[in-house]
Design a protein around this motif. Structure first.
Motif, PDB file in Angstrom:
ATOM      1  N   GLN A  53       0.827  -1.200   0.000  1.00 22.64           N
ATOM      2  CA  GLN A  53       0.000   0.000   0.000  1.00 22.64           C
ATOM      3  C   GLN A  53       0.869   1.261   0.000  1.00 22.64           C
ATOM      4  N   ASN A  54       1.900   1.285   0.847  1.00 22.16           N
ATOM      5  CA  ASN A  54       2.794   2.450   0.890  1.00 22.16           C
ATOM      6  C   ASN A  54       3.571   2.607  -0.412  1.00 22.16           C
ATOM      7  N   MET A  55       3.971   1.475  -0.982  1.00 21.79           N
ATOM      8  CA  MET A  55       4.709   1.522  -2.236  1.00 21.79           C
ATOM      9  C   MET A  55       3.830   2.056  -3.362  1.00 21.79           C
ATOM     10  N   GLU A  56       2.573   1.628  -3.401  1.00 18.61           N
ATOM     11  CA  GLU A  56       1.641   2.148  -4.412  1.00 18.61           C
ATOM     12  C   GLU A  56       1.453   3.650  -4.267  1.00 18.61           C
ATOM     13  N   GLN A  57       1.257   4.113  -3.037  1.00 21.22           N
ATOM     14  CA  GLN A  57       1.055   5.543  -2.814  1.00 21.22           C
ATOM     15  C   GLN A  57       2.276   6.344  -3.248  1.00 21.22           C
ATOM     16  N   ALA A  58       3.464   5.813  -2.944  1.00 23.11           N
ATOM     17  CA  ALA A  58       4.690   6.488  -3.375  1.00 23.11           C
ATOM     18  C   ALA A  58       4.812   6.472  -4.893  1.00 23.11           C
ATOM     19  N   GLY A  59       4.424   5.360  -5.530  1.00 21.51           N
ATOM     20  CA  GLY A  59       4.449   5.292  -6.987  1.00 21.51           C
ATOM     21  C   GLY A  59       3.524   6.303  -7.621  1.00 21.51           C
ATOM     22  N   VAL A  60       2.356   6.496  -7.015  1.00 22.54           N
ATOM     23  CA  VAL A  60       1.421   7.506  -7.508  1.00 22.54           C
ATOM     24  C   VAL A  60       2.060   8.895  -7.449  1.00 22.54           C
ATOM     25  N   ARG A  61       2.731   9.193  -6.343  1.00 19.04           N
ATOM     26  CA  ARG A  61       3.366  10.510  -6.218  1.00 19.04           C
ATOM     27  C   ARG A  61       4.477  10.689  -7.253  1.00 19.04           C
ATOM     28  N   LEU A  62       5.252   9.624  -7.506  1.00 14.44           N
ATOM     29  CA  LEU A  62       6.286   9.719  -8.539  1.00 14.44           C
ATOM     30  C   LEU A  62       5.665   9.975  -9.910  1.00 14.44           C
ATOM     31  N   GLY A  63       4.618   9.231 -10.231  1.00 13.64           N
ATOM     32  CA  GLY A  63       3.965   9.420 -11.522  1.00 13.64           C
ATOM     33  C   GLY A  63       3.418  10.827 -11.681  1.00 13.64           C
ATOM     34  N   LYS A  64       2.804  11.353 -10.627  1.00 15.61           N
ATOM     35  CA  LYS A  64       2.270  12.710 -10.681  1.00 15.61           C
ATOM     36  C   LYS A  64       3.390  13.733 -10.858  1.00 15.61           C
ATOM     37  N   ALA A  65       4.532  13.501 -10.218  1.00 17.33           N
ATOM     38  CA  ALA A  65       5.661  14.419 -10.380  1.00 17.33           C
ATOM     39  C   ALA A  65       6.114  14.458 -11.832  1.00 17.33           C
ATOM     40  N   LEU A  66       6.235  13.278 -12.452  1.00 16.06           N
ATOM     41  CA  LEU A  66       6.671  13.223 -13.845  1.00 16.06           C
ATOM     42  C   LEU A  66       5.698  13.950 -14.759  1.00 16.06           C
ATOM     43  N   GLN A  67       4.391  13.773 -14.522  1.00 15.79           N
ATOM     44  CA  GLN A  67       3.410  14.408 -15.384  1.00 15.79           C
ATOM     45  C   GLN A  67       3.358  15.921 -15.149  1.00 15.79           C
TER      46      GLN A  67
ATOM     47  N   LEU B 263       3.062  31.429 -10.061  1.00 16.01           N
ATOM     48  CA  LEU B 263       2.315  30.196 -10.314  1.00 16.01           C
ATOM     49  C   LEU B 263       3.274  29.079 -10.721  1.00 16.01           C
ATOM     50  N   LEU B 264       4.254  29.406 -11.569  1.00 16.99           N
ATOM     51  CA  LEU B 264       5.249  28.408 -11.968  1.00 16.99           C
ATOM     52  C   LEU B 264       6.040  27.924 -10.756  1.00 16.99           C
ATOM     53  N   ASP B 265       6.410  28.860  -9.884  1.00 13.77           N
ATOM     54  CA  ASP B 265       7.159  28.480  -8.691  1.00 13.77           C
ATOM     55  C   ASP B 265       6.348  27.504  -7.835  1.00 13.77           C
ATOM     56  N   ALA B 266       5.042  27.741  -7.738  1.00 10.93           N
ATOM     57  CA  ALA B 266       4.182  26.856  -6.938  1.00 10.93           C
ATOM     58  C   ALA B 266       4.117  25.460  -7.554  1.00 10.93           C
ATOM     59  N   GLN B 267       4.037  25.391  -8.883  1.00 12.17           N
ATOM     60  CA  GLN B 267       3.987  24.090  -9.546  1.00 12.17           C
ATOM     61  C   GLN B 267       5.326  23.364  -9.448  1.00 12.17           C
ATOM     62  N   ILE B 268       6.416  24.108  -9.543  1.00  9.69           N
ATOM     63  CA  ILE B 268       7.737  23.504  -9.388  1.00  9.69           C
ATOM     64  C   ILE B 268       7.888  22.941  -7.973  1.00  9.69           C
ATOM     65  N   ALA B 269       7.445  23.711  -6.985  1.00 11.83           N
ATOM     66  CA  ALA B 269       7.519  23.242  -5.596  1.00 11.83           C
ATOM     67  C   ALA B 269       6.661  21.993  -5.402  1.00 11.83           C
ATOM     68  N   ALA B 270       5.492  21.953  -6.042  1.00 10.40           N
ATOM     69  CA  ALA B 270       4.623  20.773  -5.927  1.00 10.40           C
ATOM     70  C   ALA B 270       5.286  19.557  -6.561  1.00 10.40           C
ATOM     71  N   ALA B 271       5.998  19.746  -7.685  1.00 12.72           N
ATOM     72  CA  ALA B 271       6.710  18.630  -8.315  1.00 12.72           C
ATOM     73  C   ALA B 271       7.817  18.119  -7.405  1.00 12.72           C
ATOM     74  N   HIS B 272       8.543  19.040  -6.783  1.00 14.03           N
ATOM     75  CA  HIS B 272       9.576  18.618  -5.833  1.00 14.03           C
ATOM     76  C   HIS B 272       8.969  17.835  -4.673  1.00 14.03           C
ATOM     77  N   ALA B 273       7.824  18.287  -4.168  1.00 11.28           N
ATOM     78  CA  ALA B 273       7.175  17.603  -3.053  1.00 11.28           C
ATOM     79  C   ALA B 273       6.739  16.197  -3.450  1.00 11.28           C
ATOM     80  N   ASP B 274       6.222  16.049  -4.675  1.00  8.68           N
ATOM     81  CA  ASP B 274       5.827  14.722  -5.142  1.00  8.68           C
ATOM     82  C   ASP B 274       7.041  13.807  -5.287  1.00  8.68           C
ATOM     83  N   LEU B 275       8.138  14.340  -5.831  1.00  7.74           N
ATOM     84  CA  LEU B 275       9.356  13.531  -5.950  1.00  7.74           C
ATOM     85  C   LEU B 275       9.853  13.097  -4.574  1.00  7.74           C
ATOM     86  N   GLU B 276       9.820  14.020  -3.626  1.00  5.52           N
ATOM     87  CA  GLU B 276      10.280  13.695  -2.270  1.00  5.52           C
ATOM     88  C   GLU B 276       9.423  12.576  -1.672  1.00  5.52           C
ATOM     89  N   ALA B 277       8.105  12.703  -1.790  1.00  7.97           N
ATOM     90  CA  ALA B 277       7.219  11.667  -1.255  1.00  7.97           C
ATOM     91  C   ALA B 277       7.412  10.347  -1.989  1.00  7.97           C
TER      92      ALA B 277
END
Length: 357
Positions: A202-216, A262-276
């Motif tokens: 379950q934790n691995m799936e959730q982390a995979g989702v965050r990685l996928g969202k970061a890439l997109q 707005l770009l800075d906010a999206q960049i920060a969100a991508a970093h947060a997804d990669l971290e998770a």
């Protein structure tokens, strides 16, 4: 950890076109359609790489229907609904069949041949063992649902620029187009080990989702100018409005200034997804050198692309410019992952990199 690779154009007279028509198995067809992704799959155990190749071709066929001139716009939704019904049957573990898609005069040779080979694609996914067939069907249902939503939302694209309405819509888009694929990778990798079960899975799936969202999310930023010229804006209209902008303003380079927060906010969100998403790699045994490399490469490339975006965000509004990691750097990263395989901590350093201040 994409399930899809960037499309490559091939000419009608090329040897590759002949291979496309005659490819006897999914991996050979994938070599023509998405060479970079096919190379990534070679890092995986043969059975797992075969699963990804078959699932990819099914998803790629649906994506082609949603995006090609080879299928009349009035028929696209109907064909997508057929593919979604087919994916639903796969998710139940049933074998499926498909007819070639109805083609008009448009589209390139890759698109037309793939859609003519829908019967082969259906046969290939049906040949998978039932558990793998179910996993492929489940992720395809989500992907195709997101494609249908895009078709409906951007039906008027071209006449005007249509944006996603708000941040929740962006999060749904990121999940439906890539986050679900990260979860699929987790399930496929877990299927090769009896140790990844229960809460770990379950934790691995959730982390995979965050990685996928970061890439997109990185793709959304990188392709901003090109999408705008196709009448599509994946930055939320509510966020643009909060900065005094409308989607059509993004045609003009001088929008960069008001767009920057707005770009800075999206960049920060991508970093947060990669971290998770780093949690994903904690569940992969260190002896899985090639599997860890295959999963880590897209995450590291996403971080390198974010570095370039942060350094020169004004380039995002130039439709003639594409921010990407040079091929030589890609190969160096891959060799580093394979020849000097990092620990979890070392891999985290590669993905985090050095944040700009």
């Amino acid at each position: 950890m994409p399930i899809s690779g960037r499309r490559r154009a091939i000419s009608d007279n090329s040897a590759e076109y002949a291979r496309l028509e005659e490819a006897p198995d999914p991996k050979e067809l994938l070599d023509v359609l998405a060479r970079s992704f096919a190379l990534t799959l070679r890092l995986l155990p043969p059975a797992m790489g075969d699963h990804f190749a078959r699932a990819y071709l099914f998803a790629r066929a649906a994506d082609t229907v949603a995006d090609t001139d080879a299928v009349d716009p009035a028929a696209r939704l109907r064909v997508l609904e057929t593919l979604e019904d087919t994916a639903t049957r796969l998710a139940r573990g049933e074998p499926v069949t498909l007819e070639p898609a109805p083609l008009g005069p448009g589209g390139g040779p890759q698109e037309r041949t793939l859609l003519e080979r829908l019967p082969d694609v259906a046969r290939w996914v049906s040949e998978m063992e039932v558990p793998a067939r179910k996993r492929a069907g489940e992720v395809a249902v989500t992907l195709i649902g997101a494609m249908r939503e895009d078709l409906g939302r951007f039906a008027e694209a071209g006449e005007r620029v249509v944006a996603l309405p708000d941040e929740p819509a962006l999060e749904d888009y990121l999940y439906g187009n890539a986050g679900c694929v990260g979860g699929y990778w987790a399930k496929e990798l877990a299927a090769t080990s009896h140790r990844i079960t229960g809460l770990d899975l379950q934790n691995m799936e959730q982390a995979g989702v965050r990685l996928g969202k970061a890439l997109q999310r990185v793709n959304v930023l990188r392709d901003l100018a090109k999408d705008i010229r196709q009448g599509r804006c994946y930055l939320p209209e509510s966020s643009l409005s909060a900065h005094g902008l409308e989607p059509r303003d993004l045609f003009f380079p001088d929008a960069h200034g008001p767009l920057r927060p707005l770009l800075d906010a999206q960049i920060a969100a991508a970093h947060a997804d990669l971290e998770a998403g780093l949690e994903f790699f904690h569940h992969l045994p260190h002896r899985w050198l090639r599997r860890r490399a295959a999963a880590a490469l897209p995450a590291v490339l996403a971080k390198r692309t974010l570095d370039r975006i942060e350094a020169q965000p004004e380039r995002l509004l130039d439709a003639q410019d594409t921010i990407k990691v040079p091929r030589g750097e890609v190969y160096r990263i891959l060799l580093r992952l394979l020849l000097l395989p990092p620990s979890d901590r070392g891999l985290a350093r590669m993905v985090r990199g050095r944040r700009r201040r």
